[in-house]
Design an enzyme around this catalytic site. Sequence first.
Site, PDB file in Angstrom:
ATOM      1  N   PRO A 175       1.551  -9.845   1.936  1.00  0.00           N
ATOM      2  CA  PRO A 175       0.734  -9.198   2.975  1.00  0.00           C
ATOM      3  C   PRO A 175       0.079  -7.916   2.474  1.00  0.00           C
ATOM      4  CG  PRO A 175       3.095  -8.946   3.421  1.00  0.00           C
ATOM      5  CD  PRO A 175       2.973  -9.901   2.283  1.00  0.00           C
ATOM      6  N   CYS A 179      -2.431  -4.884   4.157  1.00  0.00           N
ATOM      7  CA  CYS A 179      -3.212  -4.273   5.231  1.00  0.00           C
ATOM      8  C   CYS A 179      -4.649  -4.054   4.780  1.00  0.00           C
ATOM      9  CB  CYS A 179      -2.616  -2.912   5.606  1.00  0.00           C
ATOM     10  SG  CYS A 179      -1.173  -3.060   6.639  1.00  0.00           S
ATOM     11  N   ALA A 182       0.548  -6.852   7.641  1.00  0.00           N
ATOM     12  CA  ALA A 182       1.449  -6.327   8.662  1.00  0.00           C
ATOM     13  C   ALA A 182       0.684  -6.296   9.985  1.00  0.00           C
ATOM     14  CB  ALA A 182       1.905  -4.924   8.277  1.00  0.00           C
ATOM     15  N   GLN A 201       2.759 -11.568   8.857  1.00  0.00           N
ATOM     16  CA  GLN A 201       3.851 -10.600   8.820  1.00  0.00           C
ATOM     17  C   GLN A 201       3.900  -9.865  10.153  1.00  0.00           C
ATOM     18  OE1 GLN A 201       3.709  -7.007   6.350  1.00  0.00           O
ATOM     19  NE2 GLN A 201       5.682  -7.584   5.473  1.00  0.00           N
ATOM     20  N   TYR A 241       9.145   1.211   7.571  1.00  0.00           N
ATOM     21  CA  TYR A 241       8.676   0.992   8.939  1.00  0.00           C
ATOM     22  C   TYR A 241       9.884   0.751   9.866  1.00  0.00           C
ATOM     23  CZ  TYR A 241       4.234   0.998   6.540  1.00  0.00           C
ATOM     24  OH  TYR A 241       3.168   1.391   5.764  1.00  0.00           O
ATOM     25  N   ARG A 280      11.216  -9.500   5.033  1.00  0.00           N
ATOM     26  CA  ARG A 280      10.972  -8.596   3.903  1.00  0.00           C
ATOM     27  C   ARG A 280      11.834  -7.360   4.056  1.00  0.00           C
ATOM     28  NH1 ARG A 280       5.396  -6.706   0.839  1.00  0.00           N
ATOM     29  NH2 ARG A 280       5.940  -8.473  -0.474  1.00  0.00           N
TER      30      ARG A 280
HETATM   31  C1  LIG Z   1      -3.883  -2.915  -0.154  1.00  0.00           C
HETATM   32  C2  LIG Z   1      -2.413  -3.177   0.047  1.00  0.00           C
HETATM   33  C3  LIG Z   1      -1.918  -3.342   1.331  1.00  0.00           C
HETATM   34  C4  LIG Z   1      -0.562  -3.646   1.539  1.00  0.00           C
HETATM   35  N1  LIG Z   1      -0.118  -3.907   2.803  1.00  0.00           N
HETATM   36  C5  LIG Z   1       1.135  -4.379   2.971  1.00  0.00           C
HETATM   37  C6  LIG Z   1       1.554  -4.886   4.228  1.00  0.00           C
HETATM   38  O1  LIG Z   1       0.773  -4.987   5.173  1.00  0.00           O
HETATM   39  N2  LIG Z   1       2.846  -5.286   4.349  1.00  0.00           N
HETATM   40  C7  LIG Z   1       3.719  -5.241   3.295  1.00  0.00           C
HETATM   41  O2  LIG Z   1       4.883  -5.608   3.457  1.00  0.00           O
HETATM   42  N3  LIG Z   1       3.332  -4.807   2.086  1.00  0.00           N
HETATM   43  C8  LIG Z   1       2.067  -4.410   1.895  1.00  0.00           C
HETATM   44  N4  LIG Z   1       1.646  -4.054   0.645  1.00  0.00           N
HETATM   45  C9  LIG Z   1       2.577  -4.220  -0.489  1.00  0.00           C
HETATM   46  C10 LIG Z   1       2.365  -5.577  -1.167  1.00  0.00           C
HETATM   47  O3  LIG Z   1       2.643  -6.643  -0.275  1.00  0.00           O
HETATM   48  C11 LIG Z   1       3.238  -5.726  -2.414  1.00  0.00           C
HETATM   49  O4  LIG Z   1       4.583  -5.773  -2.045  1.00  0.00           O
HETATM   50  C12 LIG Z   1       3.029  -4.595  -3.414  1.00  0.00           C
HETATM   51  O5  LIG Z   1       1.649  -4.299  -3.576  1.00  0.00           O
HETATM   52  C13 LIG Z   1       3.615  -4.940  -4.793  1.00  0.00           C
HETATM   53  O6  LIG Z   1       3.038  -6.140  -5.282  1.00  0.00           O
HETATM   54  P1  LIG Z   1       1.843  -6.128  -6.382  1.00  0.00           P
HETATM   55  O7  LIG Z   1       2.337  -5.330  -7.559  1.00  0.00           O
HETATM   56  O8  LIG Z   1       1.642  -7.591  -6.706  1.00  0.00           O
HETATM   57  O9  LIG Z   1       0.647  -5.500  -5.762  1.00  0.00           O
HETATM   58  C14 LIG Z   1       0.309  -3.732   0.425  1.00  0.00           C
HETATM   59  C15 LIG Z   1      -0.196  -3.532  -0.869  1.00  0.00           C
HETATM   60  C16 LIG Z   1      -1.535  -3.281  -1.064  1.00  0.00           C
HETATM   61  C17 LIG Z   1      -2.043  -3.131  -2.478  1.00  0.00           C
END
Ligand SMILES: Cc1cc2nc3c(=O)[nH]c(=O)nc-3n(C[C@H](O)[C@H](O)[C@H](O)COP(=O)(O)O)c2cc1C
Length: 364
Positions: free
Chosen positions: A23, A25, A57, A99, A186, A234
């Site tokens: 997920p 945002c 989220a 999510q 959160y 999560r």
């Molecule tokens: C732009 C952006 C928005 C994110 N929004 C959420 C979210 O809505 N919910 C969540 O659990 N994690 C969110 N994350 C975290 C990601 O889901 C992920 O766990 C984190 O970026 C690590 O993975 P990666 O290294 O592949 O980016 C967000 C990450 C990014 C980059």
Amino acid sequence: MSLLFSPLTLRETTFRNRLWVAPMCQYSAEEGVPNDWHHVHLAQFASGGAGLVVAEATAVVPEGRISPRDTGIWNDDQRDAWRPVVDAIHARGSLAGIQLAHAGRKGSTWWPFATRDGLALHGSVPAADGGWTAVAPSAVAYEGFAEPVALDASGIEALVEAFRAATRRALDAGFDVLEVHAAHGYLLHEFLSPLSNRRSDEWGGTLENRARVVVDVVRAVRAEAGEGVPVLVRFSASDAAPGGLEPDDVAQVSRWAVDAGADLIDVSSAGLVAHQQLAVGPGYQVPFAARVRELSDAPVAAVGIITSGVQAEQILRDGDADAIFAAREWLRDPHFGLRAAGELGEAPESIWPPQYIRAFRPTR
Ligand SMILES: Cc1cc2nc3c(=O)[nH]c(=O)nc-3n(C[C@H](O)[C@H](O)[C@H](O)COP(=O)(O)O)c2cc1C
């Protein structure tokens, strides 16, 4: 065949592969209603070969949003606006997840928006600018944010009911998979962590008490979803702060979540305190996933700087996780799934959309 591109079945749902979109945002909704941005953003990853695309989220109540621009699923307009997004993901052969979230004391922020006074990376939105009073287990502020109001017993009951109602709407919108957001500082994570939960009633003190809300939410989601739908949770496996949660605590909570109806634990970390002590690098959260998997015996997904098919495959082969979530790599390359399949020598037919196969096959 690689493990990454072998199917995974949870309950009555089979994922075409184990490389999933985490997920993210987008801070692009008005009144919580998803729009064309969300449609294109999420559908592109389905075209790019993801086995599951999890929408950002999504707040179960208005004050559960992180920012005023987050998506929601607390009313029927939002449910109806999610339908074409889900359809677009399905049309590209992927499963759609959502999510379900409540931002708690980190809600009502304008990060990452420009404010009237310049760029604010941190802090609470005043009511005059569309902000609201955040809620939390205790009246303990996240650094730089306004002090939240502690939820009372009826507030906690309403919270569980909001997750249940959101589940109904999500399923009516066509989502195949539900993820409960209990990570990243959160609301549900705030209940779990002794750093943010200072209650002395049945929702505070022992780990069992601090986990009560999460377990009740998972039970409510499962009851509303019925037996067939996969439910993911999560967690942040570590607060990366003295006195905070550690993987062994979260493994125990994962066990309770599975008993309450969860099918897979999505293992992330941190977000509870502003100055966490965490070394970030390739696969940095995989050891957390491995530990939670080992102690809880639950299927887990690993996430965090997993950027190639070879790396993802190795994590599965090592027995550290059952599935892989990635976020930023999908932003960098929306065809990450196809690229990873190529790295692992998968036949195009097993992963590529037929349109792409036609487009790439040489014409004679
Ligand atoms: C732009 C952006 C928005 C994110 N929004 C959420 C979210 O809505 N919910 C969540 O659990 N994690 C969110 N994350 C975290 C990601 O889901 C992920 O766990 C984190 O970026 C690590 O993975 P990666 O290294 O592949 O980016 C967000 C990450 C990014 C980059």
